[in-house]
Structures are given as C-alpha cells and as structure tokens.
Design an enzyme around this catalytic site. Structure first.
Site, short mmCIF file in Angstrom:
data_model
loop_
_atom_site.label_atom_id
_atom_site.label_comp_id
_atom_site.label_asym_id
_atom_site.label_seq_id
_atom_site.Cartn_x
_atom_site.Cartn_y
_atom_site.Cartn_z
N LYS A 53 1.05 4.15 -5.10
CA LYS A 53 2.40 4.42 -5.60
C LYS A 53 3.38 3.29 -5.31
O LYS A 53 4.38 3.12 -6.02
CB LYS A 53 2.93 5.72 -4.99
CG LYS A 53 2.35 6.98 -5.61
CD LYS A 53 2.92 7.24 -6.98
CE LYS A 53 2.56 8.61 -7.50
NZ LYS A 53 3.16 8.87 -8.83
N SER A 307 -7.17 6.58 -4.72
CA SER A 307 -5.74 6.34 -4.95
C SER A 307 -4.86 6.53 -3.72
O SER A 307 -3.72 6.06 -3.71
CB SER A 307 -5.24 7.25 -6.07
OG SER A 307 -5.46 8.61 -5.75
#
Length: 507
Positions: A53, A307
């Site tokens: 992110k 991720s």
C-alpha cells in the site's frame, strides 16, 4: 478516463522508490516441488510498512503541490493504507490525519502513530470513519488520499508488475493478484498487458468478499450488503469505478477461495520463506494453488504477490488449526458408533495408521455415541477412502470438513445435548472485536427470550464470532425476526446446521 497506454507511462514514471523498495521475487522451492510447477512469490511483505500500500499512497501524495501538502492529507483506513499514508507524509514533511473506526485494535493505532500520523477514532465501521474523514477534509481544507480508486494510486501499485517483468524476463504463464478495491490488480494488469500480453493476470478474492467478480459478472459496479472479514485487507463492499473498468478490460479471470485455502497458503509461505503473511497477503497464493489444481498444471511458471504481513500474532492459532483442511491433509468427521464396549477400538482399527488430530466424545444414551474426530489424511483420494472404509464398517459418518460452524464453534462444544430446551433457534453473529465488545454484545442481547447456548472464542481478528442458542416459541417468531433486524449485528441462522443438530440439538 485514462487509457491503458496512459497507465503504462504513469507506472514507468511513478515516484515510489523514495520510500518503497524493489522487493525480491523468490522461488518457493518446497511448494514448487510439491505441485510440479515453478512458483514464485513477490515479497511485498518486506516493504517498510509490511505492505504494498505504501507504493500507491506515496505516488499519489508525490503529485500534490506544495500548497496542497501544506494543507495536509487525510484518509480513512484501519489497515495497511493508513500506515502507507502516515509514512509518506512523514517523508514529504506534511501533516497526516488518519480516521479509524473506534473498533480498531491498538496495535494498528500504535503503528500509525509511530510513523507520525494523527489518529482520529470515529464510528464503529469503515463507512463511519470514511464519512467523518470526508467531513474533516472539507472543514479543514485537507486533501483526501483514496486507498485504491485513483490513477496515481493505481500506477503506484502497478510498479509491482513492472518489477516482476524485469526480475523474470523469461516465460511466465500467469500472475495472481489479490483484489479488495482493485487498485493492485488494476495497476499490475495495466503494466503486464501492455508489455507482455501473453501472460495471464488472474485476480483472487474470497468467496465471501467477491465484489469485483460480482461486478464483472453484472457488467457494472455493484455493492455487497456485507463481506466476510477473515481476509480483512480485502474486505471491500464496493470496488472503485476506475479499478472496475481496468479489471474488466485486462484481467483474464477471477478465482474465489475460502478461509481454509488462505490458511493453507499462509503455511506454504512460511514453509518456504519463514515469514508469516496476513490473510490478504496469502490470498493470491491460495488462488494460484486453486488454479493449478483446476487446470492440472505441470511445468508452468506461476507468480503470486504476497501483498502484506500485518498479522495479529494471536490469529496464528486459528490459522494453524485451519491450514491442513484446504488440501485435505486433515478431515473432520462426525461418526456414529454403537454405545458398547470395543466400539472405539473398532473405529481406530478402521482408520489404520492414520493419525488422529482431534477426538471429542461424551456419553449421550445407551444405544449410540456421536464422536467429533479430526483425522490426518493424504489428500482428496485418501479422504474418499476413509468414507468408504467407515461405510463398509457400518459406522455412519458425516463429513464436516467444509462446515464452517462445526470448525469455529461445534468442535469446542461437543457433549452439550439436553432434553430440557424447547424451540431452540441457533444463530451465529459477527461483531467488532475490541475491549468491551463482548460486554456490549451481551448488553444488546437483553431480550425476553432465554439464551440456551453460547460460544465465543477470540481468534485475534478484528471481528469476533459468536454462536448463540435462544428459546423462541413459535408464536414469537415474527417478533424475534424484528428484534434481529434492529439488533445491528451481522447474523446467520444455524438451526438446521447438521453439526449443531448432531452434537448439540435437543434429543
């Protein structure tokens, strides 16, 4: 609307490496050997905030003018995006306000504050926090940083695709990408399909948080009334308009997986890297394994993006319990045996050399005994063999391996049958997990009906799960339905669940 080639330029010129690192693309040696394919893991769990992110947040904020940075930035998030914005603001020297739900665990609040973010707690849900953030942005003239539905955020995430192609210039069959709001999948697909269109880009979602797949199937963005919360990093009720358009045009397909699949993938990543990802971080590998099994793939080069790794330590107990079930390395059965001497021994003999991982029994009556048992297996074929062996031995068995209520609640409650409860209704609830949440739930459950069953166990997640039995006379069903509607908690009826009826239901 940006074209696909516009995104290629935006990704190539994205300003992410002031704060982000180029993460390694590691070969998963053990998993590759087991599955007969070359499986690589893109290690975004190694970023400074342990998540991809940071790329999108910083790239968006790097485009802001000096005047906009002077006004400060704001966002709503209880997860990885919050840390990405906080660290980006710290690096750019601007103020960052992060609005988080009041239910946010302290560990996440501390992580944001440690990076200089100002935390504002508002509301019980993300939607409440988002509404408050928009209000504060308007009042104070701050710039809102969206988590996924923005071209610069998408381009920042797309640099992962750029790195994959540079790090592995040889043939690649498919790249698997987790999908929440769609920013990562859109960005990675935008790059790969521009430069290596022969490579499949496959999105992965959980079967209870699949808004992108449902939107693509419907041909327009739809909003889910509720989402599953195990993979909290991808639990999004509505994907972005821009991310939807890109995923619609560029993704080859979307694969759905469940909680057990994710837990198994977390274990696979640990076995190969000795690192522990969060559920959303292992989502793409779970999809890769499901794809390889479905296609009976052999000798292919498959890449999964890990991720993120912002895992609450106390969730590991739950992950460990569930990790063997996805690939049928463990199975759960309810088996009925005669209530007489020698029955247990006969059952054990039928199982042969297989290990028993769990065994629950309590005397019920003089004729039949119901046992809840976990059995270590060698895969799908072995599971079917166990069923056949039990059938030949005239030991009725019910396969509970895919029964969520059995795995979360019933396995801890075996032996609770009673003849004194009438008109029992059984329901499972989800509620925000934070100090005092259980007491608040019980307070909300003050009602004119008697609670007859209750099970709660902390799994270290943001949301708790409870199984409740309530004695509701038939004539009160309408009033009870109205009560549930106004209670305000996600609720599912479990009265007809086979595991409940076998082990806990009235005799």
């Amino acid at each position: 609307m940006n074209t696909h080639s516009d995104y290629l330029q935006k990704i190539l010129t994205a300003a992410v490496y002031d704060v982000a690192i180029e993460t390694p693309l590691d070969l998963a040696h053990n998993l590759s050997a087991r599955m007969g394919n070359r499986i690589f893991i893109k290690r975004e769990d190694l970023q400074p905030v342990f998540s991809f992110k940071l790329r999108g947040a910083y790239n968006k904020m790097a485009q802001l003018s000096a005047e906009e940075l002077q006004r400060g930035v704001i966002t709503a998030s209880a997860g990885n995006h919050a840390q990405g914005v906080a660290l980006s603001a710290q690096r750019l020297g601007c103020r960052a306000v992060i609005v988080m739900p009041k239910t946010t665990p302290q560990i996440k609040i501390d992580a944001v504050q440690s990076r200089g973010g100002e935390v504002v707690l508002a509301g019980e849900s993300f939607n409440d926090a988002y509404d408050h953030a928009v209000k504060l942005a308007a009042q104070n003239g701050m710039v809102y940083i969206p988590p996924f539905d923005d071209p610069y955020v998408i381009a920042g995430q797309g640099t992962i695709g750029m790195e994959i192609i540079r790090q592995h210039p040889r043939a690649i069959d498919a790249v698997f990408v987790p999908i929440g709001g769609g920013g990562l999948a859109a960005g990675v697909a935008a790059y790969i399909k521009n430069v290596r269109p022969e490579i499949k880009v496959i999105g992965v979602q959980t079967d209870d948080s699949d808004d992108m797949k449902r939107s693509l199937d419907a041909g327009e963005v739809v909003t889910l009334p509720e989402v599953g919360l195990f993979s909290d990093g991808t639990a999004v009720k509505r994907v972005g308009d821009e991310t939807f358009a890109l995923c619609r045009d560029l993704l080859d397909e979307i694969i759905l997986v469940n909680t057990d699949d994710i837990c198994s993938a977390i274990k696979d990543i640990f076995d190969d890297t000795r690192s522990i990802t969060e559920p959303a971080g292992a989502l793409s590998l779970a999809g890769l394994k499901a794809y390889a099994l479905r296609e009976q793939a052999q000798g292919q080069t498959l890449i999964a993006i890990a991720s993120g790794a912002n895992m609450n330590f106390h969730r590991l107990r739950h992950v460990s319990e569930r990790s063997e079930l996805s690939e049928r390395r463990e199975a759960i059965f309810a088996v009925t045996i005669p209530e007489r001497r020698g029955s247990f021994l006969k059952f054990i003999e039928v199982l042969g050399n297989r290990s028993i991982t769990e065994f629950n029994y309590r005397y019920g009556d003089d004729h039949h005994a119901h046992i809840f048992v976990g059995i270590q297996t060698a895969g799908y074929a072995d599971l079917e063999q166990i069923k056949q062996d039990l059938q030949r031995a005239e030991l009725p068995a019910l396969d509970l391996t895919d029964n969520e209520t059995a795995k979360i609640h019933i396995r801890y409650m075996v032996g609770g049958r009673t003849h004194k409860v009438q008109n029992e209704r059984v329901l499972s609830f989800e509620f925000p997990e934070h100090p005092g949440a259980l007491a608040r739930f019980l307070s909300a459950m003050r009602l004119r009906w008697t609670i007859t069953l209750f099970h709660y166990r902390n799994h270290g997640a943001d949301y708790g799960r409870i199984l409740v039995g309530i004695s509701v006379p038939d004539e009160d069903n309408a009033a009870f339905a109205e009560f549930l509607q106004h209670l305000g908690y996600t609720c599912h009826e479990e009265t007809d669940n086979a595991a409940y009826r076998l082990f806990l239901g009235a005799e």
